[in-house]
Every structure is written in structure tokens, then in C-alpha cells.
Motif scaffolding. Sequence first.
Motif, PDB file in Angstrom:
ATOM      1  N   TYR A   1       5.096   3.946   2.297  1.00 37.15           N
ATOM      2  CA  TYR A   1       4.615   2.693   1.720  1.00 37.15           C
ATOM      3  C   TYR A   1       4.695   1.583   2.743  1.00 37.15           C
ATOM      4  O   TYR A   1       5.394   1.701   3.761  1.00 37.15           O
ATOM      5  CB  TYR A   1       5.412   2.348   0.460  1.00 37.15           C
ATOM      6  CG  TYR A   1       6.901   2.281   0.685  1.00 37.15           C
ATOM      7  CD1 TYR A   1       7.691   3.417   0.559  1.00 37.15           C
ATOM      8  CD2 TYR A   1       7.519   1.091   1.030  1.00 37.15           C
ATOM      9  CE1 TYR A   1       9.052   3.369   0.774  1.00 37.15           C
ATOM     10  CE2 TYR A   1       8.883   1.024   1.243  1.00 37.15           C
ATOM     11  CZ  TYR A   1       9.641   2.178   1.120  1.00 37.15           C
ATOM     12  OH  TYR A   1      10.996   2.120   1.345  1.00 37.15           O
ATOM     13  N   ASP A   2       3.975   0.544   2.464  1.00 40.21           N
ATOM     14  CA  ASP A   2       3.928  -0.593   3.372  1.00 40.21           C
ATOM     15  C   ASP A   2       4.136  -1.870   2.552  1.00 40.21           C
ATOM     16  O   ASP A   2       3.329  -2.184   1.667  1.00 40.21           O
ATOM     17  CB  ASP A   2       2.578  -0.644   4.094  1.00 40.21           C
ATOM     18  CG  ASP A   2       2.540  -1.724   5.166  1.00 40.21           C
ATOM     19  OD1 ASP A   2       1.439  -2.104   5.585  1.00 40.21           O
ATOM     20  OD2 ASP A   2       3.623  -2.181   5.568  1.00 40.21           O
TER      21      ASP A   2
ATOM     22  N   CYS B   1       5.540  10.508   0.530  1.00 36.81           N
ATOM     23  CA  CYS B   1       5.091   9.194   0.087  1.00 36.81           C
ATOM     24  C   CYS B   1       5.591   8.169   1.093  1.00 36.81           C
ATOM     25  O   CYS B   1       6.801   8.080   1.341  1.00 36.81           O
ATOM     26  CB  CYS B   1       5.640   8.865  -1.301  1.00 36.81           C
ATOM     27  SG  CYS B   1       5.335   7.169  -1.859  1.00 36.81           S
TER      28      CYS B   1
ATOM     29  N   THR C   1       0.775   5.472   0.689  1.00 36.85           N
ATOM     30  CA  THR C   1       0.035   6.582   1.280  1.00 36.85           C
ATOM     31  C   THR C   1       0.687   7.896   0.875  1.00 36.85           C
ATOM     32  O   THR C   1       1.907   8.053   0.988  1.00 36.85           O
ATOM     33  CB  THR C   1       0.019   6.474   2.818  1.00 36.85           C
ATOM     34  OG1 THR C   1      -0.580   5.225   3.183  1.00 36.85           O
ATOM     35  CG2 THR C   1      -0.792   7.608   3.421  1.00 36.85           C
ATOM     36  N   GLN C   2      -0.122   8.804   0.385  1.00 37.14           N
ATOM     37  CA  GLN C   2       0.321  10.172   0.135  1.00 37.14           C
ATOM     38  C   GLN C   2      -0.616  11.057   0.965  1.00 37.14           C
ATOM     39  O   GLN C   2      -1.777  11.197   0.627  1.00 37.14           O
ATOM     40  CB  GLN C   2       0.240  10.512  -1.359  1.00 37.14           C
ATOM     41  CG  GLN C   2       1.214   9.716  -2.201  1.00 37.14           C
ATOM     42  CD  GLN C   2       1.127  10.043  -3.680  1.00 37.14           C
ATOM     43  OE1 GLN C   2       0.610   9.276  -4.482  1.00 37.14           O
ATOM     44  NE2 GLN C   2       1.651  11.205  -4.050  1.00 37.14           N
ATOM     45  N   THR C   3      -0.096  11.572   2.061  1.00 36.32           N
ATOM     46  CA  THR C   3      -0.951  12.203   3.065  1.00 36.32           C
ATOM     47  C   THR C   3      -1.394  13.609   2.708  1.00 36.32           C
ATOM     48  O   THR C   3      -2.265  14.171   3.375  1.00 36.32           O
ATOM     49  CB  THR C   3      -0.226  12.259   4.420  1.00 36.32           C
ATOM     50  OG1 THR C   3       1.003  12.969   4.241  1.00 36.32           O
ATOM     51  CG2 THR C   3       0.055  10.861   4.939  1.00 36.32           C
TER      52      THR C   3
ATOM     53  N   GLY D   1      -0.163   5.409  -5.398  1.00 36.39           N
ATOM     54  CA  GLY D   1      -0.731   6.142  -4.281  1.00 36.39           C
ATOM     55  C   GLY D   1      -1.891   7.003  -4.758  1.00 36.39           C
ATOM     56  O   GLY D   1      -2.138   7.103  -5.962  1.00 36.39           O
TER      57      GLY D   1
ATOM     58  N   LYS E   1       0.841  -1.196   0.000  1.00 40.66           N
ATOM     59  CA  LYS E   1       0.000   0.000   0.000  1.00 40.66           C
ATOM     60  C   LYS E   1       0.872   1.240   0.000  1.00 40.66           C
ATOM     61  O   LYS E   1       1.941   1.260   0.613  1.00 40.66           O
ATOM     62  CB  LYS E   1      -0.906   0.019   1.226  1.00 40.66           C
ATOM     63  CG  LYS E   1      -1.885   1.191   1.238  1.00 40.66           C
ATOM     64  CD  LYS E   1      -2.737   1.172   2.502  1.00 40.66           C
ATOM     65  CE  LYS E   1      -3.649   2.382   2.534  1.00 40.66           C
ATOM     66  NZ  LYS E   1      -4.473   2.426   3.763  1.00 40.66           N
TER      67      LYS E   1
END
Lengths: 115, 113
Positions: B25-26, B23, B5-7, B104, B3
Motif C-alpha cells: 500500500y501507499d 498486499c 496493490t495486489q500483484t 485493492g 493506493k
Amino acid sequence: DTEVTQTPKHLVMGMTNKKSLKCEQHMGHRAMYWYKQKAKKPPELMFVYSYEKLSINESVPSRFSPECPNSSLLNLHLHALQPEDSALYLCASSQFHGLANNEQFFGPGTRLTVL
Amino acid sequence: AQKITQTQPGMFVQEKEAVTLDCTYDTSDPSYGLFWYKQPSSGEMIFLIYQGSYDQQNATEGRYSLNFQKARKSANLVISASQLGDSAMYFCAMAFYGQNFVFGPGTRLSVLP
């Protein structure tokens, strides 16, 4: 030449029409992709062709029919679309599919409107 | 599952200033690639920069650099000397062996004159 071309740029069609989107690359890439992108969202993968064979179909409705006539060309045939299919359709290519270091090169997209 | 994420849904920056787009990531996979793409309002996704998970140095391409912090699982894009033409959506993406890109949600950057 690092260009992926797509035609047409814009397409308006009725729900009973049949139309086709075209994509071409001359970089010798062996993987080609179709993505669908809604406004303000990331691209969603639809299909992957690897060495001219369909390798991934992301559960796309049968009203979308991809075709890869040769290693440089990718088509997306459209039939009996719904208004919710209106979106930007992006074609991309990469040297190979499924490698972590292969960037994908995208075309300018086709903006599709279904009335 | 992988996954990204771009917050920051939206960012503003003054022309000629630097800006950092986040950016994170997981993934538990040790081998992956990280990519940044720019998408102007015209629609084309433009490849900007690539970082491999085993690369020791941060990637740079002209005014773009990637601040890669592997332990923190972050791959922030730094744009130096912002220009009006940098106004666009920016997507962070990951690639893994045998799998397709994971994108993302994107950050919309607006450069102010």
C-alpha cells in the motif's frame, strides 16, 4: 447477530422498470453503504449513510436513488437503468463511518441484470 | 493518494499447504487500518482479519495471519493448511479516519485437491 441481509438475491429488469433493492442489519451499526461490483473487480462505493443521513454520493447517476427509512434499513430504488448497470450490488454496514478500525460487514449481494 | 496493490491476479496452492497473498500500500497517513476480505463465487464479502497501523503484533485469526511490515508498507495474508473452501477472490483494503475503504484489485486463489 453479525448478519447483513439483502433481498432479492437475483433481479432481472427491463430498462423501463422500477425496482428496489433492500438491505437490513440489526447490529446497531450507524453507517450503511451501497457498493456496485463488476465481475473480477473490487467493489465501487456508491453511497454512504451515516446516522440515517446521506453523507457520500460518489457521483452516482440519478437513476439510482438511495433511501434510509431507519437505522436498520437501507433501500436502493432503481429506475430507467441501462444494460451497463448490470452488476452485483452489495450492501454493507459498520459501527461508524470514517474510522480506521471499523470493519465493514457485507451482505450476500443482489445480482442485477438489466435487459 | 492512498493506493493498494495486489500483484498476484491469480494464485494456485495445493490443499493442506500454506499460501501467502501479497498486499502493498501507499500512504503518507500514519494512522490507518488494514483489512482482508474473502469473496467466494456466491458473492458475499467475508471479513477475515484486521491490522491497525500502530499494532505491535501481527494479527491472527484461526488459519489466517497477517504479515505486517510497516516500513515496507506491506500487509500480506497468510493462510495455513489450505482447504478447498478457501478458493475465492481475496481483497486487501485500507481505511483512514474520515474516509471510506480503499480496496485493492484482488487475488483469485484456487486450491487444488
